[in-house]
Structure formats: structure tokens, C-alpha cells
Design a protein around this motif. Structure first.
Motif, short mmCIF file in Angstrom:
data_model
loop_
_atom_site.label_atom_id
_atom_site.label_comp_id
_atom_site.label_asym_id
_atom_site.label_seq_id
_atom_site.Cartn_x
_atom_site.Cartn_y
_atom_site.Cartn_z
N GLN A 43 0.82 -1.21 0.00
CA GLN A 43 0.00 0.00 0.00
C GLN A 43 0.85 1.26 0.00
O GLN A 43 0.43 2.30 -0.52
N SER A 44 2.05 1.19 0.57
CA SER A 44 2.98 2.32 0.50
C SER A 44 3.68 2.36 -0.85
O SER A 44 3.73 3.41 -1.51
N PHE A 45 4.21 1.22 -1.28
CA PHE A 45 4.99 1.21 -2.52
C PHE A 45 4.15 1.51 -3.75
O PHE A 45 4.62 2.16 -4.69
N VAL A 46 2.88 1.08 -3.76
CA VAL A 46 2.06 1.34 -4.94
C VAL A 46 1.78 2.83 -5.10
O VAL A 46 1.60 3.33 -6.21
N SER A 47 1.78 3.55 -3.96
CA SER A 47 1.58 4.99 -4.04
C SER A 47 2.75 5.67 -4.76
O SER A 47 2.55 6.70 -5.43
N MET A 48 3.93 5.09 -4.65
CA MET A 48 5.09 5.66 -5.33
C MET A 48 4.88 5.65 -6.85
O MET A 48 5.29 6.59 -7.54
N THR A 116 -2.93 4.37 5.59
CA THR A 116 -3.11 2.92 5.52
C THR A 116 -2.88 2.21 6.85
O THR A 116 -3.45 1.14 7.08
N GLY A 117 -2.07 2.80 7.72
CA GLY A 117 -1.84 2.18 9.01
C GLY A 117 -3.09 2.07 9.86
O GLY A 117 -3.17 1.20 10.74
N ALA A 118 -4.06 2.91 9.62
CA ALA A 118 -5.29 2.90 10.41
C ALA A 118 -6.17 1.70 10.09
O ALA A 118 -6.81 1.13 10.97
N PHE A 119 -6.22 1.33 8.80
CA PHE A 119 -7.11 0.21 8.42
C PHE A 119 -6.31 -1.03 8.03
O PHE A 119 -6.76 -1.86 7.23
N ALA A 120 -5.15 -1.19 8.62
CA ALA A 120 -4.30 -2.35 8.33
C ALA A 120 -5.05 -3.66 8.58
O ALA A 120 -5.90 -3.75 9.47
N PHE A 125 -7.43 -4.58 -1.78
CA PHE A 125 -6.48 -3.76 -2.53
C PHE A 125 -7.20 -2.92 -3.60
O PHE A 125 -6.85 -1.76 -3.81
N LYS A 126 -8.18 -3.51 -4.28
CA LYS A 126 -8.93 -2.78 -5.30
C LYS A 126 -9.60 -1.55 -4.70
O LYS A 126 -9.53 -0.44 -5.26
N ALA A 127 -10.23 -1.72 -3.55
CA ALA A 127 -10.89 -0.59 -2.89
C ALA A 127 -9.88 0.46 -2.46
O ALA A 127 -10.14 1.67 -2.55
#
Length: 402
Positions: A43-48, A116-120, A125-127
Motif C-alpha cells: 500500500q505504501s509502494f504502490v503509491s510511489m 493505511t496504518g489505520a485500516f491495516a 487492494f482494489k478498494a
């Protein structure tokens, strides 16, 4: 034509801020269970990748194009049109515009990743990809324009040196909204699977934060140096304060607590780093730890499943940092800044308070509404079976450890 020293410094600062997103991935990755570490890192890397695409196509112009109604920029820089290798940025920085584009892009990448850390451990992933896109368009890009791009708040005199409003308060409020909408995990008592990974992530974040804060001056001068030192001082005072609090209330020093305290101090000093004295940064670090520690305790007491304390650390830290900026800012540090409440300027304090409160409320309401709409189109939460199995296998068919 360009100042090579300033340009080199800003390229370095940009690289440091880029490193913060992998740092966040390690920080969050260590905090979750073994069966969800790849998911939170993804979730972090895809934001890059995805945020970069949005930024260079239309995000930058939404943020820094010519003002439309104080809220958003126009299409002047759509697909970075009109920005060449010789286009300068600003009158005093001596850096190319493309360097500024890259630097601000790194802020855009990490901000939604914080949420993303809040809803870990419980979101499809699609949502998440839909949410990432919508949140950037309707929250982050407009906030950048309003605070830094010549919009409403900037015209009003609101200051935010490196992202207390734009990054941390907005992401923290969004995190809290997601906690309320998505609900608790099946096993909300999951322990961190690797504290060494958390320590590695904290080190990378702390290191990258020098680019985050000192780089926000956009050139090398005394303010840059002050912001650099303020960053370390606040983080250090916050880390040790949290350690002391752990000894008092938990009867033992906790490395996880100390690492959390350092991040709280970094988040809190962010909006004030270039506007306050070194002595004020010491107080800011201490206050950051005390207030964030209390916020995390309150969250736990209320049973809110903010898995990785995004609201308590980043949300509360960013909000508090803006309030403390309103108190401690002084023009003796930065002539382009303002005097705060303690230096005889109550109006500046109230502007900061109103701005950060309004943004936090907007980010919370929009995020809750966006999640509701997304959930109508596609389920946000994974099934109970998938959550028990772990998202690494159910969502990606991969495992971090064998």
C-alpha cells in the motif's frame, strides 16, 4: 541561470523525502502481523507509482496552477505542459521548476500512504486503489493549492512550513474516519511481528525527515539550518519523553514507545520547523509526546481500532504542531514567517487554529463519505475468512516468510 548549490541541495532533499515512503513501509510492516506485512508494504509502494502518474498528469497543475476560487489550480501545467528544463521556480530559490515538481511529488506520495496504518489487515487492494485516487483528487491536491499554491489559506496568511495541515492533520483525520467506517479487525490484539523492522523504518523516516523539513525552505540559508536542527531536537526530546512516560505508566522502558515518540515529535515539528527557535522545538518535542501518548491511551480506552496509531501520532501531531506554531512562531527566526501568540500576534494563532480545524473536519467528513460510496461500488473490507488467512495470501498470493 540556476544556483547549482540550491539545485543540488533540493535534489538531495527530494531523494530524502522519497526514502520516507519505503521507510514508512518498513515501519508499518513491522507493526502488523506476519501474514499481512506484504499487504501494508504494498500500500505504501504502490503509491510511489500511481501517485507519480496522477501528479505529473494533472495533480501538479491542480496544486500549483493559477488560482481558481482559492480552492484549486487551473490546467496551466496539465501533463507538465510549459515546464521545460530551463523553466525557473521562484525569484529567490535559483532552482529549476522540474526540481520543485519532483520535490512536491514526494509529499504527495507519502501522505495517503500514512492513512493505511489505520485500516491495516482488513481492506481490499482494489478498494484501496480507488480510495487512493479519490482522496488525492478531492483532499490532497486542493489542500496543497490552498496552503502552498496561492489559494485561500495562503492568501489569508496561514503558514505551514512542511505539512502539518497538508500532510499530517489531513491524513490523521482521514485515518480516524476510516477506523469508524471500516470497523474493528477480527483480532484487534495483534502484536507487532518485527520490532527491528519498526526500528529500521523509524531510522529511515527520521533520516528522510531532514529533507522533508529543511528542504521546505527550497534553498540553503539560515532558515534551512534552523529547520534541520529543529527536526532532530524535537524528535529527540519527544522520543525520550515517551520513554519516560512508559517507565512511569508501564513500569518499563519500551523501544517501540520510544520509536513512536520520535515519529510523534517529527510530525509535530513539521509545520513549525522553519518558524520557531531551537528552544521552542525542545518544548514542542516534549508536548508532542505527552499529548500523543494521551491520545493513544484515549483511543485504546474507547476501543477504536486505529491499528498503527495514525490518528494519535500523525493526526494529533500535525494538529498540535499547527497550534504550537501559532504560539511560538517568531520573525526573528524567519522574516518571511509571522509572530505567534506569545510574540504579540493573537490573530495569527486564530488563523492557524481555524485552518487546521476546518481541514481536519473536511478530511474526516470527505473520507467517511468516500468510503461509503466506494463500498457501494465494491466491497472495501475483505471477508472474515480472508482476514483470518491473512491478506498477503488472500489478496496477493504471496508470503513474506516461509
Amino acid at each position: 541561470m540556476f544556483d547549482t548549490g540550491n539545485t543540488a541541495f533540493m535534489l538531495l532533499a527530494t531523494s530524502l523525502v522519497m526514502l520516507m515512503t519505503p521507510g514508512l513501509a518498513f515501519f508499518y510492516g513491522g507493526l502488523v502481523s506476519r501474514k499481512n506485512v506484504l499487504t501494508i508494504m504494498m500500500q505504501s509502494f504502490v503509491s510511489m507509482g500511481w501517485t507519480t502518474i496522477l501528479w505529473v498528469t494533472f495533480g501538479f497543475t491542480m496544486s500549483f496552477g493559477n488560482d481558481i476560487g482559492g480552492i484549486i489550480g487551473n490546467s496551466k501545467y496539465l501533463f507538465l505542459h510549459g515546464i521545460s528544463v530551463t523553466t525557473p521556480f521562484g525569484a529567490n530559490t535559483g532552482i529549476p521548476m522540474i526540481v520543485f515538481v519532483a520535490y512536491q511529488m514526494m509529499f504527495a506520495i507519502i501522505t495517503p500512504a500514512l492513512i493505511t496504518g489505520a485500516f491495516a489487515d482488513r481492506v481490499k487492494f482494489k478498494a484501496y486503489m480507488i480510495f487512493l485516487t479519490i482522496w488525492l483528487i478531492f483532499v490532497y491536491f486542493p489542500l496543497v493549492h490552498m496552503v502552498w499554491g496561492g489559494g485561500l489559506f495562503q492568501k489569508w496568511g496561514v503558514l505551514d512550513f512542511a505539512g502539518g495541515i497538508v500532510v499530517h492533520a489531513s491524513a490523521g483525520a482521514a485515518a480516524l474516519a476510516s477506523v469508524f467506517f471500516i470497523g474493528k479487525r477480527k483480532n484487534a490484539n495483534t502484536k507487532p511481528h518485527s520490532i527491528p523492522l519498526v526500528a529500521l523504518g523509524t531510522g529511515l523516516l527520521w533520516f528522510g525527515w531532514y529533507g522533508f523539513n529543511a528542504g521546505s525552505e527550497l534553498r540553503v540559508d539560515a532558515v534551512t539550518a534552523n529547520a534541520f536542527l529543529n527536526t532532530d531536537v524535537a524528535a529527540s526530546f519527544a522520543a525520550i519523553t515517551w520513554l519516560i512516560l512508559a517507565v512511569i505508566f508501564e513500569k518499563k522502558p519500551k523501544i517501540l514507545g520510544m520509536l513512536t515518540g520520535a515519529v510523534a515529535g517529527l510530525a509535530t515539528i513539521t509545520p513549525a520547523a522553519g518558524y520557531v527557535t531551537i528552544q521552542s522545538s525542545m518544548l514542542i518535542g516534549i508536548i508532542a509526546s505527552i499529548v500523543s501518548y494521551a491520545a493513544v491511551y484515549y483511543k485504546n480506552k474507547k476501543g477504536w481500532d486505529d491499528a498503527l496509531d495514525v490518528w494519535g501520532v500523525h493526526g494529533v501531531g500535525g494538529y498540535l504542531g499547527i497550534i504550537l506554531l501559532g504560539l511560538f512562531a517568531t520573525k526573528t527566526v524567519n522574516a518571511n514567517g509571522a509572530n505567534g501568540f506569545l510574540y504579540g500576534n493573537a490573530s495569527f494563532f486564530w488563523k492557524e487554529f481555524i485552518a487546521v480545524t476546518a481541514v481536519s473536519i473536511y478530511a474526516f467528513i470527505f473520507t467517511y463519505g468516500a468510503l461509503w460510496l466506494i463500498n457501494k461500488a465494491t466491497p472495501i473490507r475483505v471477508s472474515g475468512e480472508a482476514e483470518i488467512e491473512g491478506l498477503d495470501k488472500s489478496e496477493f498470493g504471496e508470503e513474506a516468510y516461509f
